[in-house]
Design a protein around this motif. Sequence first.
Motif, mmCIF file in Angstrom:
data_model
loop_
_atom_site.group_PDB
_atom_site.id
_atom_site.type_symbol
_atom_site.label_atom_id
_atom_site.label_comp_id
_atom_site.label_asym_id
_atom_site.label_seq_id
_atom_site.Cartn_x
_atom_site.Cartn_y
_atom_site.Cartn_z
ATOM 1 N N LEU A 1 -13.805 -12.285 0.226
ATOM 2 C CA LEU A 1 -13.421 -11.115 -0.550
ATOM 3 C C LEU A 1 -14.283 -9.941 -0.129
ATOM 4 O O LEU A 1 -15.514 -9.994 -0.199
ATOM 5 C CB LEU A 1 -13.598 -11.384 -2.042
ATOM 6 N N VAL A 2 -13.660 -8.848 0.334
ATOM 7 C CA VAL A 2 -14.339 -7.622 0.709
ATOM 8 C C VAL A 2 -13.654 -6.477 -0.033
ATOM 9 O O VAL A 2 -12.490 -6.168 0.255
ATOM 10 C CB VAL A 2 -14.306 -7.383 2.231
ATOM 11 N N GLU A 3 -14.400 -5.864 -0.975
ATOM 12 C CA GLU A 3 -13.809 -4.856 -1.861
ATOM 13 C C GLU A 3 -12.588 -5.459 -2.557
ATOM 14 O O GLU A 3 -12.704 -6.468 -3.220
ATOM 15 C CB GLU A 3 -13.466 -3.585 -1.071
ATOM 16 N N ASP A 4 -11.392 -4.854 -2.373
ATOM 17 C CA ASP A 4 -10.202 -5.381 -3.031
ATOM 18 C C ASP A 4 -9.299 -6.128 -2.053
ATOM 19 O O ASP A 4 -8.099 -6.270 -2.287
ATOM 20 C CB ASP A 4 -9.418 -4.266 -3.714
ATOM 21 N N GLN A 5 -9.871 -6.616 -0.949
ATOM 22 C CA GLN A 5 -9.094 -7.327 0.062
ATOM 23 C C GLN A 5 -9.671 -8.711 0.329
ATOM 24 O O GLN A 5 -10.881 -8.915 0.264
ATOM 25 C CB GLN A 5 -9.053 -6.543 1.374
ATOM 26 N N ILE A 6 -8.770 -9.636 0.637
ATOM 27 C CA ILE A 6 -9.181 -10.941 1.136
ATOM 28 C C ILE A 6 -9.062 -10.905 2.650
ATOM 29 O O ILE A 6 -7.978 -10.628 3.195
ATOM 30 C CB ILE A 6 -8.311 -12.073 0.563
ATOM 31 N N VAL A 7 -10.168 -11.122 3.335
ATOM 32 C CA VAL A 7 -10.200 -11.130 4.790
ATOM 33 C C VAL A 7 -10.058 -12.579 5.258
ATOM 34 O O VAL A 7 -10.776 -13.463 4.798
ATOM 35 C CB VAL A 7 -11.501 -10.510 5.329
ATOM 36 N N ILE A 8 -9.117 -12.790 6.178
ATOM 37 C CA ILE A 8 -8.735 -14.136 6.613
ATOM 38 C C ILE A 8 -9.106 -14.305 8.076
ATOM 39 O O ILE A 8 -8.612 -13.561 8.941
ATOM 40 C CB ILE A 8 -7.223 -14.358 6.413
ATOM 41 N N ALA A 9 -9.973 -15.254 8.377
ATOM 42 C CA ALA A 9 -10.382 -15.538 9.747
ATOM 43 C C ALA A 9 -9.583 -16.732 10.270
ATOM 44 O O ALA A 9 -9.566 -17.802 9.646
ATOM 45 C CB ALA A 9 -11.879 -15.841 9.809
ATOM 46 N N THR A 10 -8.913 -16.536 11.407
ATOM 47 C CA THR A 10 -8.082 -17.592 11.981
ATOM 48 C C THR A 10 -8.653 -18.055 13.316
ATOM 49 O O THR A 10 -9.530 -17.418 13.901
ATOM 50 C CB THR A 10 -6.643 -17.107 12.212
ATOM 51 N N TYR A 11 -8.129 -19.178 13.788
ATOM 52 C CA TYR A 11 -8.492 -19.669 15.115
ATOM 53 C C TYR A 11 -7.429 -19.210 16.110
ATOM 54 O O TYR A 11 -6.287 -19.659 16.080
ATOM 55 C CB TYR A 11 -8.584 -21.193 15.124
ATOM 56 N N GLY A 12 -7.806 -18.237 16.946
ATOM 57 C CA GLY A 12 -6.921 -17.803 18.023
ATOM 58 C C GLY A 12 -5.906 -16.744 17.668
ATOM 59 O O GLY A 12 -5.209 -16.233 18.556
ATOM 60 N N ARG A 13 -5.820 -16.354 16.377
ATOM 61 C CA ARG A 13 -4.836 -15.336 15.990
ATOM 62 C C ARG A 13 -5.485 -14.136 15.303
ATOM 63 O O ARG A 13 -4.799 -13.367 14.629
ATOM 64 C CB ARG A 13 -3.758 -15.950 15.081
ATOM 65 N N GLY A 14 -6.804 -13.970 15.478
ATOM 66 C CA GLY A 14 -7.489 -12.776 14.993
ATOM 67 C C GLY A 14 -7.830 -12.805 13.511
ATOM 68 O O GLY A 14 -7.775 -13.835 12.844
ATOM 69 N N ILE A 15 -8.150 -11.599 13.007
ATOM 70 C CA ILE A 15 -8.537 -11.396 11.611
ATOM 71 C C ILE A 15 -7.384 -10.719 10.871
ATOM 72 O O ILE A 15 -6.840 -9.721 11.331
ATOM 73 C CB ILE A 15 -9.799 -10.523 11.501
ATOM 74 N N TRP A 16 -7.037 -11.277 9.732
ATOM 75 C CA TRP A 16 -5.985 -10.718 8.884
ATOM 76 C C TRP A 16 -6.616 -10.293 7.551
ATOM 77 O O TRP A 16 -7.710 -10.738 7.196
ATOM 78 C CB TRP A 16 -4.894 -11.750 8.610
ATOM 79 N N SER A 17 -5.917 -9.450 6.811
ATOM 80 C CA SER A 17 -6.387 -9.079 5.476
ATOM 81 C C SER A 17 -5.192 -8.797 4.580
ATOM 82 O O SER A 17 -4.128 -8.401 5.049
ATOM 83 C CB SER A 17 -7.311 -7.863 5.528
ATOM 84 N N VAL A 18 -5.418 -8.988 3.287
ATOM 85 C CA VAL A 18 -4.380 -8.731 2.301
ATOM 86 C C VAL A 18 -5.022 -8.083 1.087
ATOM 87 O O VAL A 18 -6.094 -8.498 0.637
ATOM 88 C CB VAL A 18 -3.639 -10.027 1.906
ATOM 89 N N THR A 19 -4.403 -7.017 0.582
ATOM 90 C CA THR A 19 -4.914 -6.331 -0.602
ATOM 91 C C THR A 19 -4.433 -7.042 -1.857
ATOM 92 O O THR A 19 -3.256 -7.402 -1.967
ATOM 93 C CB THR A 19 -4.444 -4.866 -0.627
#
Length: 337
Positions: A61-79
């Motif tokens: 959780l970063v501020e009002d977003q969930i940051v998602i770390a994947t294997y091989g597909r980069g970093i995603w985030s969702v508010t």
Amino acid sequence: GAASDRGFPDVAVNCLFVFPNNTNRIWVGSEIGIIESLDAGSTWALLDGGMPPVNIYDLKLVEDQIVIATYGRGIWSVTVDGIVLPPTISEGYTSILGKWVITTRLSSSFDSLKVYLEGQLLGTEVGVPAGEANLQFDAQTTDGMKLVKMIGYFNGKEYSAEEKEFYFVGLNEGKEVFETDFSSSVADFSTDGFSVINTTEIDNMALQTSHPYLNGNDLYAYLKTPIQVNRNSATITYEDIALVEPGQPESSFGQEEFNDYVVFEASTDGLNWMALEPGYDASLYEDWSMAFETGTVSEELYKRHEIKLLDAYSNGQWLMFRFRLNANESTNGYGWV
């Protein structure tokens, strides 16, 4: 070895995230994507959120977003709407008016905030909006380094900030003219790492650090009396001996290579401090350098400093003052008197 009867598939799991605004909602990062529960783990299903089936390594959780770390597909985030984060304690200081100020950053509004010093309730603020807030309180009976704790309340729930330590000073009434012979630390100065003593080397009572001073610290002596700049007497003089580690050759104040230093500082608000002259060390004078090397200390080493306040401040301004010794982790010396 098999899928659970609650819908959780037979896959490797890397991380888990519980939504702070709804603890019934849980995300699990797995080798096939995010597996979600909306009923505190009673049932599970693979989340259909537009992400490809990918190994999820971490959820933060970063501020009002969930940051998602994947294997091989980069970093995603969702508010995520409705996330209430704990308060963040930014600063703690004594204002020029003598108030003890605690600055906080709020990502959302709180019904109330409670502030504690050393475990004792300092005060309560009601109806605090999101954003930066400067909470001001009357000075307490004892100054010094204080542990600050803050709890925000929203819809009956508690949100605790990370505790931090700050130095607070109980100020005396301001003056236009001030003089001290450093014989009374309690009345004149609030100190952290300094004391008023005499030694075998220095007969008269003086404000000084320990001998030798400690490495890896900032040591402070705050003048407890604010001074108003007066065009007819806007000069500060003091005498000192600064036997602290010299910097590297050709280094200057402000550079890491300058090593340890002492500095006399002023502030118009108690938060932002400015050096009244560049910080210095034992290399400022030849006899200081020799004394630093030999360890021979005497009152003959005292040097007089004179600072003209009107070079940096205007007539009528109120100022706070402090002496500060900054020491890195390497060599130390006799200290500052």
